[in-house]
Design an enzyme around this catalytic site. Sequence first.
Site, PDB file in Angstrom:
ATOM      1  N   LYS A   1       0.844  -1.212  -0.062  1.00 55.30           N
ATOM      2  CA  LYS A   1       0.008   0.059   0.038  1.00 55.30           C
ATOM      3  C   LYS A   1       0.881   1.268  -0.137  1.00 55.30           C
ATOM      4  CE  LYS A   1      -3.833  -2.016   2.839  1.00 55.30           C
ATOM      5  NZ  LYS A   1      -4.865  -1.927   1.829  1.00 55.30           N
TER       6      LYS A   1
ATOM      7  N   ARG B   1     -10.413 -11.501   1.434  1.00 54.09           N
ATOM      8  CA  ARG B   1     -11.403 -12.209   1.105  1.00 54.09           C
ATOM      9  C   ARG B   1     -10.760 -13.710   0.902  1.00 54.09           C
ATOM     10  NH1 ARG B   1     -11.566  -8.867  -4.355  1.00 54.09           N
ATOM     11  NH2 ARG B   1     -11.390  -7.185  -2.793  1.00 54.09           N
TER      12      ARG B   1
END
Length: 495
Positions: free
Chosen positions: A270, A344
């Site tokens: 990130k 996920r």
Amino acid sequence: MKLDKNKIQISIGKNPSKTFYKLQLLLKDHFPENLKTKFSFQTASGIFTGENGQIFTDEVEKIIYLGLGETSKIKIRGVAQHFFQFGEKLKKWEGVGLEIHLPKVLTNSLSADLVVYQIVNSLEQGVYAINVLAKEYKENSKKIGNVSFILQDAAKLKEAEKGLKRGKIVSRYINGVRHIAHLPANHFTPEEFVSRSKEIAKDNGLKITVFDEPQLKKEKMGGILSVCEGSDKKAKMILLEYTPVKPITKKKLAIIGKGLTFDSGGISIKPAQDMHEMKYDMCGAATAIHAIGAIAELGLGVPVIAAIGVAENMPDAAAIKPGDVYTAYNGITVEVQNTDAEGRLVLGDVLSYVGKKFKPDYMLDLATLTGAIIISLGHEAAGVMSNSDVLTNLLKEASISSDERIWEMPLWEEYSEDLKSDIADIRNVAGRAGGSLSAAKFLERFVEPGIAWAHIDIAGTAWRKKTSGTQIGNGPTGYGVRLLVDLVEKIGKKK
């Protein structure tokens, strides 16, 4: 890690504190005539007319007047939002209490149960300090004054007592979420998640099962294991089971939570700006374990399972790489094209495991899953995607009663088209367009047939900078605890 006790002694009746302010709530269209005369200058000049949010303090008589606006426009979120500041005041006042006077017109417009419940939640959140690692916090703790409620309508006393009891319990678990969510990743690790879960289980007589790395490998949970490969903090799956003493339904609810104690993005790292906020990537799991604690302490008559996948996503020579393929618990092969879409992967294994082993009637997951949901809904609502109209409607009802907002998003089959992989069964990303929706379609692949399931993306509501309604600002909110408590109550009443 024990759950903190409530910070305020709250009761109904005359305030027991030696020194306290009376807090008089006023509706603009029911402004008492004696106050119009007493404060003629203030009312004539518009300084205080009862408009929503106006505050006027009479220091001589130690009375604070709080305006709530017109009766026809009053909503519980408009009442509750003012009490965060009074919680903060109690934190600064040395032992000075607050006696809250509720006018009859207010408890007729909104139930006394709801008003007291949400005010208690706001006060407890406002008084709760989040700078727990600061030297100032350790050295300057002050005595918190008592709070009491005085009802103008004595007939609403039982309602108010119900709201008070419920508020004391639920607010404690909301602050529990906020507390662990705000701790940095070097203070709250996957192992600390186990410790916290054990304390909640111990306090409420819950069955707890912890899967460490050897058990996860034995169960072939490739999703959870792949996420933690770059970290020295080992992954966990934690199961909490609540069996009510007096069940009122055979319907069973499973609550699944994403618990990334820190998410650097892994190899798909990130940007540095605001990366510190990724300690909040465990808010879904934090909500799951605290919600089941609140449900159990309230003694609600619905069987509930809370299951969380806990890991840390870090870059390392051993970390999973873009293009790698793993096999999930349910046998699906997944191509990881972006290691920053890791939540996920964790959720997929937990959803599959709980679906196969427990066969719940209803199952939902909470996760700070996508930035895309913030683009869609901002910080005012969580996005809900579901395969069941029945569960969606129950969630909508719970959202209204709890004032924790949700918004239904589509789960059309077209959103799964871009999840196709040329080497595996599925890939973990589908591009920027409809990112929240394709993420939900990914999760749907791990839901067992016949289970009513909903995905709740709380990326926009788990933490926020500005207070809004019943949601506190300046950090983690504890969003979801009230929603889930109300959902369980709705399930219990459903025939």
